[in-house]
Each structure stands twice: as structure tokens, then as C-alpha cells.
Write a protein that holds these residues in place. Structure first.
Motif, short mmCIF file in Angstrom:
data_model
loop_
_atom_site.label_atom_id
_atom_site.label_comp_id
_atom_site.label_asym_id
_atom_site.label_seq_id
_atom_site.Cartn_x
_atom_site.Cartn_y
_atom_site.Cartn_z
N ILE A 31 0.86 -0.97 -0.15
CA ILE A 31 0.29 0.68 -0.53
C ILE A 31 1.14 1.07 0.10
O ILE A 31 2.39 1.35 1.12
N GLU A 32 1.21 1.90 -0.81
CA GLU A 32 1.26 3.38 -0.92
C GLU A 32 0.23 4.37 -0.88
O GLU A 32 -0.77 4.10 -0.64
N LYS A 33 1.09 5.74 -1.00
CA LYS A 33 -0.16 6.99 -0.99
C LYS A 33 0.43 8.10 -1.24
O LYS A 33 2.06 8.10 -1.34
N TYR A 34 -0.20 8.89 -1.73
CA TYR A 34 0.47 10.28 -2.46
C TYR A 34 0.15 11.28 -1.20
O TYR A 34 -1.63 11.65 -1.48
N ASP A 55 1.20 -10.48 -18.58
CA ASP A 55 -0.08 -10.28 -20.19
C ASP A 55 -0.91 -9.73 -19.03
O ASP A 55 -1.82 -8.86 -19.71
N LYS A 56 -1.00 -9.60 -17.75
CA LYS A 56 -1.77 -8.98 -17.24
C LYS A 56 -1.91 -7.42 -16.67
O LYS A 56 -1.19 -6.59 -16.39
N GLN A 57 -2.83 -7.09 -17.03
CA GLN A 57 -3.86 -5.63 -16.85
C GLN A 57 -4.51 -5.08 -15.69
O GLN A 57 -5.04 -6.25 -15.12
N ILE A 58 -3.80 -4.26 -14.71
CA ILE A 58 -4.63 -4.22 -13.86
C ILE A 58 -5.09 -3.26 -13.59
O ILE A 58 -4.33 -1.68 -14.11
N GLU A 59 -6.21 -2.35 -13.26
CA GLU A 59 -6.58 -0.92 -11.87
C GLU A 59 -6.91 -0.98 -11.19
O GLU A 59 -7.31 -2.35 -10.26
N ILE A 60 -6.45 -0.25 -10.10
CA ILE A 60 -6.51 -0.36 -8.74
C ILE A 60 -7.70 0.99 -8.32
O ILE A 60 -6.77 2.30 -8.94
N PRO A 61 -8.34 1.11 -7.32
CA PRO A 61 -8.87 1.73 -7.31
C PRO A 61 -8.74 3.09 -6.18
O PRO A 61 -7.17 1.89 -5.71
N LEU A 62 -8.89 4.12 -6.37
CA LEU A 62 -8.09 4.76 -5.48
C LEU A 62 -8.93 4.94 -3.96
O LEU A 62 -10.43 5.53 -4.10
N LEU A 63 -8.88 5.27 -2.82
CA LEU A 63 -9.05 4.77 -1.99
C LEU A 63 -8.97 6.69 -0.95
O LEU A 63 -7.90 6.83 -1.05
N PRO A 64 -10.30 7.33 -0.38
CA PRO A 64 -10.35 8.40 -0.17
C PRO A 64 -8.67 8.39 1.41
O PRO A 64 -8.93 7.65 2.03
#
Length: 66
Positions: A31-34, A55-64
Motif C-alpha cells: 500500500i502506497e499513498k500520495y 500479460d495481466k493488466q491491472i486497475e487499482i481503485p483510489l481510496l480516500p
């Protein structure tokens, strides 16, 4: 992915690690944050990575941030 960064203008801003979970068991996570980022979407770039599923593509939801 080991660490990511975002770009703001000409500046590369690295993420801040919150937790690490690299155990070599195929179930790795991190887990990283900005800080001070308030937009809904973010493009991140990868500093370091290893590939288990190239070959895997990922999308990661941003959490508040609380």
C-alpha cells in the motif's frame, strides 16, 4: 510493483509506503499513498517491478485518505 511515482509538471513525486507485503508466495501486496492529492483519478508510473504475469493488466481503485 515496488514503488510508484506521479508527475506534476516537471516534478516526479514518489509515493510514500504505508505497508509492505512481499513474501514471495505469489500473494504479494503493498500500500502506497500520495499526500495532498485530491483528484479522483491518478496516473502512476513504476520505479521498480518484477513480473509474475506479464500479460495481466491491472486497475487499482483510489481510496480516500482519512
Amino acid at each position: 510493483m515496488n514503488q510508484t511515482y506521479r508527475i506534476s509538471g516537471k516534478e516526479h513525486i514518489p509515493s510514500l509506503p504505508v505497508s509492505n507485503g512481499f513474501y514471495g508466495d505469489g500473494n504479494n501486496h503493498k500500500i502506497e499513498k500520495y499526500n495532498n492529492y485530491t483528484s479522483k483519478d491518478l496516473t502512476v508510473y513504476i520505479y521498480y517491478y518484477t513480473v509474475e504475469e506479464p500479460d495481466k493488466q491491472i486497475e487499482i481503485p483510489l481510496l480516500p485518505v482519512e
